[in-house]
Design an enzyme around this catalytic site. Structure first.
Site, short mmCIF file in Angstrom:
data_model
loop_
_atom_site.label_atom_id
_atom_site.label_comp_id
_atom_site.label_asym_id
_atom_site.label_seq_id
_atom_site.Cartn_x
_atom_site.Cartn_y
_atom_site.Cartn_z
N THR A 356 0.80 -1.23 0.00
CA THR A 356 0.00 0.00 0.00
C THR A 356 0.84 1.28 0.00
O THR A 356 0.56 2.19 -0.78
CB THR A 356 -0.98 -0.02 1.18
OG1 THR A 356 -2.08 -0.88 0.86
CG2 THR A 356 -1.53 1.36 1.49
N ASN A 584 7.52 -6.41 13.47
CA ASN A 584 6.85 -5.18 13.08
C ASN A 584 5.38 -5.21 13.49
O ASN A 584 4.96 -6.05 14.29
CB ASN A 584 6.98 -4.98 11.57
CG ASN A 584 6.25 -6.06 10.80
OD1 ASN A 584 6.34 -7.24 11.13
ND2 ASN A 584 5.49 -5.68 9.79
N CYS A 586 2.83 -6.27 11.91
CA CYS A 586 2.08 -7.46 11.50
C CYS A 586 2.88 -8.75 11.68
O CYS A 586 2.50 -9.78 11.13
CB CYS A 586 1.62 -7.32 10.06
SG CYS A 586 0.61 -5.85 9.78
N THR A 587 3.97 -8.70 12.38
CA THR A 587 4.79 -9.84 12.84
C THR A 587 5.49 -10.62 11.74
O THR A 587 5.89 -11.76 11.97
CB THR A 587 3.97 -10.83 13.73
OG1 THR A 587 3.11 -11.63 12.92
CG2 THR A 587 3.17 -10.11 14.79
N GLU A 588 5.70 -10.03 10.56
CA GLU A 588 6.40 -10.77 9.52
C GLU A 588 7.81 -10.28 9.26
O GLU A 588 8.59 -10.95 8.57
CB GLU A 588 5.61 -10.76 8.19
CG GLU A 588 5.74 -9.50 7.35
CD GLU A 588 4.82 -8.39 7.78
OE1 GLU A 588 4.62 -7.44 7.00
OE2 GLU A 588 4.28 -8.46 8.90
N THR A 770 -1.63 -8.67 3.60
CA THR A 770 -2.18 -8.29 2.27
C THR A 770 -3.67 -7.98 2.27
O THR A 770 -4.35 -8.17 1.26
CB THR A 770 -1.91 -9.37 1.19
OG1 THR A 770 -2.78 -10.49 1.36
CG2 THR A 770 -0.47 -9.84 1.21
N ALA A 771 -4.23 -7.50 3.37
CA ALA A 771 -5.68 -7.28 3.43
C ALA A 771 -6.17 -6.40 2.29
O ALA A 771 -7.17 -6.70 1.65
CB ALA A 771 -6.05 -6.66 4.77
N ILE A 773 -4.29 -5.11 -0.61
CA ILE A 773 -3.88 -5.40 -1.99
C ILE A 773 -4.51 -6.67 -2.51
O ILE A 773 -4.70 -6.82 -3.72
CB ILE A 773 -2.34 -5.43 -2.13
CG1 ILE A 773 -1.71 -6.52 -1.28
CG2 ILE A 773 -1.76 -4.07 -1.80
CD1 ILE A 773 -0.22 -6.70 -1.55
#
Length: 963
Positions: A356, A584, A586-588, A770-771, A773
């Site tokens: 995004t 971060n 979102c934990t990735e 990716t919610a 995109i």
């Protein structure tokens, strides 16, 4: 059907009264019913009872015994329906006849009177078709002449031919759709003097109501929105009123594009450097037909939040949007036009989508393109408030934040400067929470931050309570995400039911930077020192009790998430230059941070389902996609606008990127593989192996072309240790790790090449949520199982009906797709598991998240994790949670070598109201005008908070910073 017709399920005014068992009077003279012809009559509850009685008797027979049983059932149902209607009555105390019938249908389904409900639904549909045919016949002879209000306010005759042509064009090439119901519904909402915008909205609204019946109407709705967007954009760019059909855009796009760039530069929205490209060449490369690939949710999301606009008007069309992003990413390339076209091809095909922030800002005057920022907060006031200030600057241009708060001393620790005692980390977290809300990226979305704390910190128990709705609100952070940063030693103490000691980091500072065996030795030494009286602030707890509280808070509040410190560090390629102190938002992302370096990561995701062919995974196409995507992500590092110097220094030094994937569930369904199966685990393994192989190879190619990243020497890469090889390091540090190490590709050759040539990027892969995109591309999110097969999706653009198109195709092939199936899917919250007439193979293939044992998710994630040099945003779903199940689940995640986990999703004890959505699928931002003339004769819109099957936190707009 004839028996039901004879039962007269019409609730008409000529029926005799029936005595109700309830105290409520048979008639309610204070309520009125709006009939389909617009007339208003008094509401009479007895007519509902009569219609229900006839319906039951028509289905079940009219014996004496049946009649007695039916009488009692009908009395109960009528009471429920009347009570429901009177609760819903509007200010004028009126109901529409369709609303009454909706409540009858709902009551029958709730009462599990499925045969009667099915017959009732089918009869309503038959009568609706008959009325439509009658109405169309009358309309052909009596249609009034309508006028449209032009932009200057002057009236002009409605162009019926163009209206029909636009609807026909929107349906062209799509199966099972027709312009007739769209035009019929739209005309019902037209009035003399309607504006052009309202006319466009009438068509869009009409098509949207049909999505739940046929998923292809999502494409129709998008194409109707395109017509509105084209008129808005072309008029603004040319300065003259202009409309264009999709067919006309095949030639118009090329001439529009240079004008679009010029207008954007003049509005100070587009980087003037884009004006120096060969715009004619780029305009000729645009592919207008790709506008037809959007579904409504995706295009509406772009319209609301991504397309450039000024003075309240959008002037960016979809293919211009993708080319603008591509040009921004190609600014530093030698042949900029060729690379821009290459990047455009990848984005506009939906084979890959940038994150995004990149889509928002590429090619603009402030190109902040990075997704994630990780910081470590120092233990003094200057450092703490600098960290909070950095959060604000980083969030301003769409960054998602992860803060490591472990160095900040705990409650009761000595403060040398004032000779006082610290209030701990919590008050500062409150300030960080409020800062995130205050800086909301110009209204595009709320600032989003996640605070991390190691499990040995003396404030850990207060940290666990941060998201509770009770207690001192000054020590609560209702908007901030939180995560536990858990060392292996704590998990080992939990398994052994041992003691755990909490410390303040000002007395045990080196624990923050230690991992594995070194951490264990230092920690045990501090425990001995505390026992000898050498440490002032510490507390002993039972490790199992603290673990249980962690899981309890996770279940009750959704936070803190569980992430594992040692796997993140032991398998990190960059352990020679620092320590991973947190993930971060979102934990990735798992990158090193310090007071001098703010970690930055640039994300993008491969659309996996686009790479599935008849023979399985299309390796050639995947290789092409990965190679181009890695080049785009690497370009971000140099082009990026950095708001703080620590971020720029870190990113240029290490050049990490995070290539991920989306559409995993769609790919499984296309391959006919159930998510809960060994075959799905194997596909997760093989698909991620392929992505990993090509991503590492592409980074090595870039190193050969552009040079290796500056901190390469000493990294695991330089030693020939690839992500799959680092598993053995974890197993050496923590015996008992259960990770598969099998492979199928030629890793030895790649290993030697990396050692020789080097890597352009310190890190290459990370799987983000990716919610947003995935909405744009119209595919399932990330690695998620399907949440529901039919539901209302909520994000910052509004509420949207979403149907699993592959399921609908399968049901059609077996003759099972009808109004009753739609009704059943609503009733069972989008789940197919409890619908008896659906075959078992489809139930397995289309099982939703809460129908899948979460152990399958962990097994698949473990297989993916072996190939990934960073981590993955892994949501876990559990239908009937208990303390034992959560304990087993998170211990399994740790044993399987996962680096992080994300949200825990549990099914609520009660379900939202299930009702028909005919005529509405909720609210919108850009498409929000009410285009109806009084009195309302269509179905009554259901309030957003009452919508059936609404996906809650999984689609929370606040959780989109990484997408």
């Amino acid at each position: 059907m004839s028996s039901i017709a004879e039962a007269a399920l019409r609730i008409e005014p000529d029926e005799p009264p029936i005595v109700l068992r309830a105290a409520r009077p048979a008639t309610e003279p204070s309520y009125q019913v709006i009939r389909r012809n617009g007339t208003v009559t008094p509401f009479d509850a007895s007519k509902i009872a009569v219609a229900l009685t006839k319906a039951f008797l028509a289905v079940e027979g009219n014996s004496a015994a049946a009649s007695r049983r039916v009488h009692d059932i009908v009395a109960d149902l009528t009471e429920q329906i009347v009570a429901g209607l009177t609760r819903r009555a509007d200010a004028g105390r009126t109901f529409h006849i369709e609303d009454i019938q909706d409540q009858v249908e709902l009551a029958l389904m709730r009462g599990e009177h499925h045969k009667v409900a099915r017959a009732y639904v089918l009869y309503r549909e038959e009568r609706a078709r008959e009325r439509l045919a009658e109405k169309q016949a009358v309309a052909e002879n009596t249609a009034p002449v309508l006028h449209i209000k032009a932009e200057d306010g002057s009236p002009m005759a409605l162009d019926e031919a163009r209206l029909a042509a636009i609807a026909e064009e929107a349906c062209a090439g799509l199966d099972a759709v027709s312009s007739a119901p769209i035009l019929s519904e739209a005309r019902r909402n037209l009035y003399d003097g309607i504006t052009l915008d309202e006319l466009s909205l009438a068509l869009i609204f009409a098509a949207r109501t049909l999505v739940e019946q046929e998923p292809n109407y999502a494409f129709v709705s998008a194409r109707l929105l395109l017509d509105r967007l084209r008129r808005e954009a072309l008029t603004f760019v040319s300065g003259l009123p202009e409309q264009a059909t999709q067919a006309e855009m095949t030639t118009r796009y090329a001439s529009y594009f240079p004008d679009f760039v010029k207008v954007g530069i003049e509005a100070d929205l587009i980087d003037p450097e884009l004006g120096r490209f060969d715009l004619a060449r780029l305009g000729a490369a645009l592919k207008p037909e790709r506008d037809l690939n959007f579904q409504y949710l995706g295009l509406q999301t772009l319209y609301d939040r991504y397309f450039l606009h000024t003075k309240g008007q959008r002037f960016e069309l979809p293919q211009a949007f993708f080319m603008r992003v591509a040009m921004g990413l190609a600014l530093r390339e030698i042949d900029r036009e060729a690379r821009a076209i290459e990047f455009y091809e990848l984005l506009s095909s939906f084979d890959f989508m940038a994150s995004t922030p990149t889509l928002f800002n590429s090619g603009t005057t402030r190109p902040q393109l990075s997704s994630c920022f990780l910081t470590t907060i120092g233990d003094d006031l200057d450092a703490i408030f600098k960290g909070i200030r950095d959060n604000a600057l980083l969030a301003k241009y769409s960054g998602g934040l992860g803060n490591d708060w472990t160095p900040v001393r705990g409650l009761g620790a000595h403060i040398k400067g004032t000779n006082g005692e610290s209030q701990g980390v919590v008050p500062f977290l409150k300030v960080a929470n409020d800062t995130a809300i205050a800086v909301n990226q110009g209204g595009k979305r709320k600032g989003a931050v996640c605070a991390y704390l190691e499990t040995w910190h003396v404030d850990i128990e207060e940290f666990l309570d941060l998201r509770k709705n009770t207690g001192d609100d000054r020590r609560r952070t209702h908007d901030m995400n939180t995560a536990n940063w858990v060392p292996d030693l704590f998990m080992q103490r939990v398994e052994a039911d041992g003691e755990w000691t909490l410390f303040s980091p000002d007395e045990t500072a080196d624990l923050h930077d230690l991992t594995g065996t070194a951490f264990r030795k230092a920690y045990e030494a501090y425990e001995a020192k505390a026992a000898a009286g050498g440490i002032k602030v510490f507390r002993k707890v039972r490790a199992l009790d603290l673990w249980r509280k962690m899981l309890t808070m996770l279940f009750e509040t959704g936070h803190p998430w569980i992430t594992f410190k040692d796997p993140c560090n032991i398998r990190s390629p960059q352990q020679h230059t620092g320590v991973v102190h947190s993930s971060n938002l979102c934990t990735e992302i798992t990158l090193n941070t310090s007071r001098d370096e703010v970690a930055v990561c640039n994300l993008g995701s491969i659309n996996l389902v686009n790479h599935i062919s008849g023979d399985g995974l299309d390796m050639e196409r995947l290789e092409r996609t990965v190679k181009t995507a890695m080049r785009m992500l690497d370009n971000v590092v140099d082009i990026n606008f950095y708001t703080i110097p620590e971020a720029r220094r870190s990113n240029l030094k290490h050049r990490p990127v995070g290539l991920g994937l989306m559409g995993f569930q769609d790919a499984l369904q296309k391959l006919r593989i159930p998510y809960a199966s060994d075959a799905a685990v194997e596909f997760a393994d093989r698909s991620m192996e392929a992505i990993s192989y090509h991503a590492i190879s592409a980074s090595a190619d870039l190193a050969a072309e552009r040079g290796r990243y500056s901190s390469f020497e000493g990294s695991l890469w330089s030693k020939g240790i690839l992500p799959v090889d680092s598993i053995r390091l974890l197993k050496e540090a923590r015996p008992g790790v259960e990770m598969d190490e099998s492979s199928t590709l030629d890793w030895e050759s790649l290993r030697e090449r990396v050692k020789t040539v080097g890597m352009r990027n310190s890190n290459t892969m990370a799987i983000a949520p990716t919610a947003t995109i995935s909405n744009i591309c119209g595919v399932s999110q990330s690695i998620e199982p399907a949440y529901q097969n039919l539901f209302v999706k909520s994000n910052m653009s509004g509420d949207f009906t979403v149907v699993n198109a592959q399921l609908v195709r399968d049901l059609k092939e077996r003759g099972l797709w009808d109004e009753v199936m739609v009704s059943d899917l609503k009733y069972f919250d989008g789940s197919v598991g409890e619908i008896g007439r659906i075959p078992d193979d489809l139930k397995a293939l289309y099982a939703t998240a809460f129908e899948i044992d979460p152990k399958w998710l962990i097994e698949a994630a473990s297989r993916r994790q072996k190939w990934i040099d960073q981590a993955q945003s892994l949501n876990l779903y559990i239908a009937n949670p208990s303390g034992k199940k959560l304990d087993e689940l998170y211990r399994l995640a740790w044993r399987k070598g996962l680096k992080t986990t994300y949200y825990l999703r549990s099914r609520s004890a009660t379900h939202v109201e299930k009702s028909t959505l005919k005529g509405t699928d909720g609210k919108l931002n850009a498409v929000s005008a009410t285009v109806v003339a009084a009195p309302v004769t269509g179905p009554v819109a259901i309030a957003t908070n009452a919508a059936w099957g609404k996906a809650c936190a999984i689609d929370d707009p606040e959780c989109e910073a990484c997408q």
